[in-house]
Design a protein around this motif. Structure first.
Motif, PDB file in Angstrom:
ATOM      1  N   GLU A 166     -14.608 -77.246 -12.390  1.00 36.19           N
ATOM      2  CA  GLU A 166     -13.475 -78.063 -11.954  1.00 36.19           C
ATOM      3  C   GLU A 166     -13.939 -79.256 -11.118  1.00 36.19           C
ATOM      4  OE1 GLU A 166     -12.318 -74.043 -13.002  1.00 36.19           O
ATOM      5  OE2 GLU A 166     -13.759 -74.773 -11.491  1.00 36.19           O
ATOM      6  N   GLU A 167     -14.954 -79.044 -10.296  1.00 33.52           N
ATOM      7  CA  GLU A 167     -15.505 -80.143  -9.491  1.00 33.52           C
ATOM      8  C   GLU A 167     -16.174 -81.197 -10.377  1.00 33.52           C
ATOM      9  OE1 GLU A 167     -18.162 -78.950  -6.452  1.00 33.52           O
ATOM     10  OE2 GLU A 167     -16.749 -77.562  -5.495  1.00 33.52           O
ATOM     11  N   VAL A 168     -16.925 -80.728 -11.361  1.00 33.01           N
ATOM     12  CA  VAL A 168     -17.630 -81.648 -12.248  1.00 33.01           C
ATOM     13  C   VAL A 168     -16.639 -82.480 -13.052  1.00 33.01           C
ATOM     14  CG1 VAL A 168     -19.293 -81.842 -14.131  1.00 33.01           C
ATOM     15  CG2 VAL A 168     -19.595 -80.076 -12.381  1.00 33.01           C
ATOM     16  N   ILE A 169     -15.619 -81.847 -13.596  1.00 32.65           N
ATOM     17  CA  ILE A 169     -14.626 -82.568 -14.387  1.00 32.65           C
ATOM     18  C   ILE A 169     -13.871 -83.567 -13.516  1.00 32.65           C
ATOM     19  CG2 ILE A 169     -12.492 -82.332 -15.726  1.00 32.65           C
ATOM     20  CD1 ILE A 169     -15.057 -81.512 -17.231  1.00 32.65           C
ATOM     21  N   ALA A 170     -13.524 -83.180 -12.292  1.00 35.26           N
ATOM     22  CA  ALA A 170     -12.843 -84.111 -11.391  1.00 35.26           C
ATOM     23  C   ALA A 170     -13.721 -85.324 -11.102  1.00 35.26           C
ATOM     24  CB  ALA A 170     -12.476 -83.393 -10.088  1.00 35.26           C
ATOM     25  N   GLN A 171     -15.019 -85.095 -10.932  1.00 39.04           N
ATOM     26  CA  GLN A 171     -15.957 -86.195 -10.703  1.00 39.04           C
ATOM     27  C   GLN A 171     -15.981 -87.140 -11.902  1.00 39.04           C
ATOM     28  OE1 GLN A 171     -19.975 -84.828 -10.073  1.00 39.04           O
ATOM     29  NE2 GLN A 171     -20.855 -86.873 -10.131  1.00 39.04           N
ATOM     30  N   ILE A 172     -16.042 -86.567 -13.101  1.00 38.81           N
ATOM     31  CA  ILE A 172     -16.091 -87.383 -14.320  1.00 38.81           C
ATOM     32  C   ILE A 172     -14.791 -88.161 -14.510  1.00 38.81           C
ATOM     33  CG2 ILE A 172     -16.218 -87.261 -16.842  1.00 38.81           C
ATOM     34  CD1 ILE A 172     -18.019 -84.764 -16.437  1.00 38.81           C
ATOM     35  N   GLU A 173     -13.672 -87.492 -14.310  1.00 41.11           N
ATOM     36  CA  GLU A 173     -12.377 -88.135 -14.522  1.00 41.11           C
ATOM     37  C   GLU A 173     -12.141 -89.277 -13.542  1.00 41.11           C
ATOM     38  OE1 GLU A 173     -10.085 -87.721 -16.938  1.00 41.11           O
ATOM     39  OE2 GLU A 173     -11.566 -86.420 -17.898  1.00 41.11           O
ATOM     40  N   TRP A 193     -18.004 -77.098 -21.732  1.00 42.44           N
ATOM     41  CA  TRP A 193     -17.616 -78.315 -22.444  1.00 42.44           C
ATOM     42  C   TRP A 193     -16.176 -78.262 -22.955  1.00 42.44           C
ATOM     43  CZ3 TRP A 193     -19.782 -83.046 -23.110  1.00 42.44           C
ATOM     44  CH2 TRP A 193     -21.072 -83.210 -22.587  1.00 42.44           C
ATOM     45  N   ALA A 194     -15.564 -77.092 -22.961  1.00 43.40           N
ATOM     46  CA  ALA A 194     -14.169 -76.990 -23.407  1.00 43.40           C
ATOM     47  C   ALA A 194     -13.234 -77.794 -22.511  1.00 43.40           C
ATOM     48  CB  ALA A 194     -13.730 -75.531 -23.452  1.00 43.40           C
ATOM     49  N   GLN A 195     -13.648 -78.081 -21.277  1.00 46.94           N
ATOM     50  CA  GLN A 195     -12.802 -78.830 -20.347  1.00 46.94           C
ATOM     51  C   GLN A 195     -13.070 -80.334 -20.361  1.00 46.94           C
ATOM     52  OE1 GLN A 195     -11.772 -77.132 -16.559  1.00 46.94           O
ATOM     53  NE2 GLN A 195     -12.823 -75.201 -17.038  1.00 46.94           N
ATOM     54  N   TYR A 196     -14.039 -80.743 -21.128  1.00 46.84           N
ATOM     55  CA  TYR A 196     -14.359 -82.174 -21.237  1.00 46.84           C
ATOM     56  C   TYR A 196     -13.284 -82.902 -22.041  1.00 46.84           C
ATOM     57  CZ  TYR A 196     -16.727 -86.242 -23.373  1.00 46.84           C
ATOM     58  OH  TYR A 196     -17.051 -87.482 -23.851  1.00 46.84           O
ATOM     59  N   ARG A 197     -12.803 -84.023 -21.509  1.00 45.28           N
ATOM     60  CA  ARG A 197     -11.838 -84.861 -22.194  1.00 45.28           C
ATOM     61  C   ARG A 197     -12.481 -86.228 -22.429  1.00 45.28           C
ATOM     62  NH1 ARG A 197     -10.593 -80.663 -23.053  1.00 45.28           N
ATOM     63  NH2 ARG A 197      -8.717 -79.498 -22.463  1.00 45.28           N
ATOM     64  N   PRO A 198     -12.854 -86.508 -23.675  1.00 52.15           N
ATOM     65  CA  PRO A 198     -13.623 -87.729 -23.941  1.00 52.15           C
ATOM     66  C   PRO A 198     -12.806 -89.005 -23.782  1.00 52.15           C
ATOM     67  CG  PRO A 198     -12.992 -86.682 -25.989  1.00 52.15           C
ATOM     68  CD  PRO A 198     -12.572 -85.740 -24.903  1.00 52.15           C
ATOM     69  N   SER A 245     -26.609 -83.387 -20.984  1.00 54.86           N
ATOM     70  CA  SER A 245     -26.551 -82.030 -21.522  1.00 54.86           C
ATOM     71  C   SER A 245     -27.952 -81.573 -21.899  1.00 54.86           C
ATOM     72  CB  SER A 245     -25.647 -81.958 -22.754  1.00 54.86           C
ATOM     73  OG  SER A 245     -25.656 -80.652 -23.297  1.00 54.86           O
ATOM     74  N   HIS A 246     -28.176 -80.261 -21.755  1.00 54.06           N
ATOM     75  CA  HIS A 246     -29.402 -79.633 -22.255  1.00 54.06           C
ATOM     76  C   HIS A 246     -29.052 -78.641 -23.367  1.00 54.06           C
ATOM     77  CE1 HIS A 246     -32.383 -81.443 -19.822  1.00 54.06           C
ATOM     78  NE2 HIS A 246     -32.228 -80.745 -18.722  1.00 54.06           N
ATOM     79  N   LEU A 247     -28.035 -78.966 -24.158  1.00 58.26           N
ATOM     80  CA  LEU A 247     -27.594 -78.072 -25.216  1.00 58.26           C
ATOM     81  C   LEU A 247     -28.008 -78.590 -26.584  1.00 58.26           C
ATOM     82  CD1 LEU A 247     -23.936 -77.317 -24.079  1.00 58.26           C
ATOM     83  CD2 LEU A 247     -25.929 -75.818 -23.817  1.00 58.26           C
ATOM     84  N   ALA A 248     -28.111 -77.643 -27.518  1.00 62.74           N
ATOM     85  CA  ALA A 248     -28.260 -78.025 -28.919  1.00 62.74           C
ATOM     86  C   ALA A 248     -27.018 -78.777 -29.380  1.00 62.74           C
ATOM     87  CB  ALA A 248     -28.463 -76.774 -29.779  1.00 62.74           C
ATOM     88  N   PHE A 249     -27.173 -79.629 -30.370  1.00 57.27           N
ATOM     89  CA  PHE A 249     -26.045 -80.383 -30.920  1.00 57.27           C
ATOM     90  C   PHE A 249     -24.934 -79.439 -31.361  1.00 57.27           C
ATOM     91  CE2 PHE A 249     -23.781 -82.909 -34.073  1.00 57.27           C
ATOM     92  CZ  PHE A 249     -23.772 -84.176 -33.522  1.00 57.27           C
ATOM     93  N   ASP A 250     -25.308 -78.297 -31.921  1.00 62.26           N
ATOM     94  CA  ASP A 250     -24.332 -77.340 -32.448  1.00 62.26           C
ATOM     95  C   ASP A 250     -23.552 -76.624 -31.354  1.00 62.26           C
ATOM     96  OD1 ASP A 250     -25.290 -78.000 -34.939  1.00 62.26           O
ATOM     97  OD2 ASP A 250     -26.657 -76.290 -35.049  1.00 62.26           O
ATOM     98  N   ALA A 251     -23.976 -76.738 -30.099  1.00 64.18           N
ATOM     99  CA  ALA A 251     -23.308 -76.031 -29.007  1.00 64.18           C
ATOM    100  C   ALA A 251     -22.295 -76.905 -28.276  1.00 64.18           C
ATOM    101  CB  ALA A 251     -24.336 -75.502 -28.018  1.00 64.18           C
ATOM    102  N   MET A 252     -22.159 -78.164 -28.692  1.00 59.90           N
ATOM    103  CA  MET A 252     -21.236 -79.093 -28.042  1.00 59.90           C
ATOM    104  C   MET A 252     -20.120 -79.500 -28.985  1.00 59.90           C
ATOM    105  SD  MET A 252     -23.485 -81.778 -25.817  1.00 59.90           S
ATOM    106  CE  MET A 252     -24.355 -82.410 -27.250  1.00 59.90           C
ATOM    107  N   PRO A 253     -18.961 -79.903 -28.446  1.00 59.03           N
ATOM    108  CA  PRO A 253     -17.948 -80.548 -29.289  1.00 59.03           C
ATOM    109  C   PRO A 253     -18.409 -81.967 -29.618  1.00 59.03           C
ATOM    110  CG  PRO A 253     -17.243 -80.570 -27.002  1.00 59.03           C
ATOM    111  CD  PRO A 253     -18.530 -79.790 -27.039  1.00 59.03           C
ATOM    112  N   ILE A 254     -18.237 -82.380 -30.854  1.00 59.11           N
ATOM    113  CA  ILE A 254     -18.706 -83.688 -31.301  1.00 59.11           C
ATOM    114  C   ILE A 254     -17.500 -84.567 -31.633  1.00 59.11           C
ATOM    115  CG2 ILE A 254     -20.152 -84.918 -32.955  1.00 59.11           C
ATOM    116  CD1 ILE A 254     -21.640 -82.985 -31.039  1.00 59.11           C
ATOM    117  N   TYR A 255     -17.468 -85.759 -31.056  1.00 59.08           N
ATOM    118  CA  TYR A 255     -16.364 -86.695 -31.241  1.00 59.08           C
ATOM    119  C   TYR A 255     -16.860 -87.960 -31.919  1.00 59.08           C
ATOM    120  CZ  TYR A 255     -13.915 -83.664 -27.945  1.00 59.08           C
ATOM    121  OH  TYR A 255     -13.335 -82.586 -27.340  1.00 59.08           O
TER     122      TYR A 255
END
Length: 315
Positions: free
Chosen positions: A76-83, A21-26, A93-103
């Motif tokens: 890198e493939e996933v981020i390119a797809q999203i962008e 998730w560090a590479q996610y740009r909201p 996501s299958h992560l706990a709320f505390d494991a993600m960046p929150i915007y």
């Protein structure tokens, strides 16, 4: 866009890695469908897809709603797809709320389910992986020093599988990709944040009991206006039976991951299949953990849903 909270915990397993998730740009208006495994994730993604595109023809969920923390594809493939997406983005996501960046300008939808029902669906899911997926998970686990093991093979018997799923302590994460430990951690993390205005709590039971009403809740939360004339078609397209019929279009690559492809993934869509399968002792072990680890309001909501147990935001 303001980052409200950095990830507080790191979670890595055979299937997922929260560091991705560090590479996610909201973007303003992004939607994150975040759940524990087998709690209605794909169902909720399908609902959001129908609301965003406002058309009933089936679309590939994996194409329109990528899963960032899933580690079998290069990030890198996933981020390119999203962008590259031009529609309003909705991610998984299958992560706990505390494991993600929150915007602050991202909407989060958490769908939950009774742990026993999630367990039964998880057993069907993980005991029928294809050899290709097992090989990929083995490689991911061996390459990660915090895992350092191939994926444990799921027992074919649900009762035997349950004994590995319910185990407590650090040993639990070595035996199961989505143990009861992880299920409770995820549910507690969203429950603690339930009053946030950009988090909507949805329950599997309520989707089954009043699909149209829950879809309207989700649409209102996302500030999406749907013409009334279109509404019946969207609701019909979101029904489990319709999704299963349209499985080849919704999940075109499922045959690579499970025996019987989408028929395996979109299996029953029903609750309480654990009755007559798990022993009284096993069910008592689950109830004891619920009593010891979950506050009563959360336990009631997980077991019953909002319509029966009340709105989590008011608890």
């Amino acid at each position: 866009m303001q980052l409200v909270s950095e990830p507080k915990i790191e979670r890595r397993s055979w299937s997922h890695d929260s560091r991705r998730w560090a590479q996610y740009r909201p973007r303003p208006g992004d939607i994150i469908v975040a759940t524990s495994a087998k709690c209605g994730t794909t169902w909720t993604q399908q609902i959001v897809s129908l609301l965003v595109f406002q058309s009933p023809p089936p679309r590939s969920i994996g194409e329109v709603s990528p899963w960032i923390d899933h580690r079998t594809r290069p990030i890198e493939e996933v981020i390119a797809q999203i962008e590259a997406q031009t529609h309003r983005r909705f991610l998984k996501s299958h992560l706990a709320f505390d494991a993600m960046p929150i915007y602050d300008d991202v909407r989060y939808i958490h769908t939950a389910r009774d742990g026993r029902d999630a367990f039964m669906s998880w057993h069907n899911h993980s005991s029928n992986y294809s050899p290709m997926i097992l090989e990929a998970f083995d490689a991911a686990g061996m390459a990660d020093e915090t895992v350092a093991a191939p994926l444990p093979r799921a027992a074919k018997s649900p009762a035997e599988f349950f004994d590995n799923w319910i185990i407590e302590g650090p040993e639990a994460e070595k035996r199961n990709d989505f143990s009861c430990n992880k299920f409770f951690e995820i549910e507690k993390s969203y429950w603690r944040q339930r009053a946030r205005p950009n988090l909507l709590m949805v329950h599997y039971n309520d989707l089954k009991a009043d699909l149209s009403g829950e879809m309207r809740r989700i649409a209102e939360f996302l500030d999406i206006n749907i013409p009334e004339s279109l509404w019946p078609e969207l609701v019909e397209a979101a029904r489990f039976e319709t999704m299963k019929k349209n499985g080849p279009q919704i999940m075109p690559h499922a045959t690579m991951a499970w025996d019987n492809g989408h028929e395996r993934f979109l299996f029953k869509g029903s609750n309480e299949r654990w009755r007559g399968v798990l022993s009284d002792d096993q069910l008592a072990r689950y109830e004891t953990r619920v009593k010891n680890e979950l506050e009563p309001e959360l336990a009631a909501w997980l077991a019953k849903g909002r319509l029966a147990a009340g709105n989590p935001k008011l608890s």
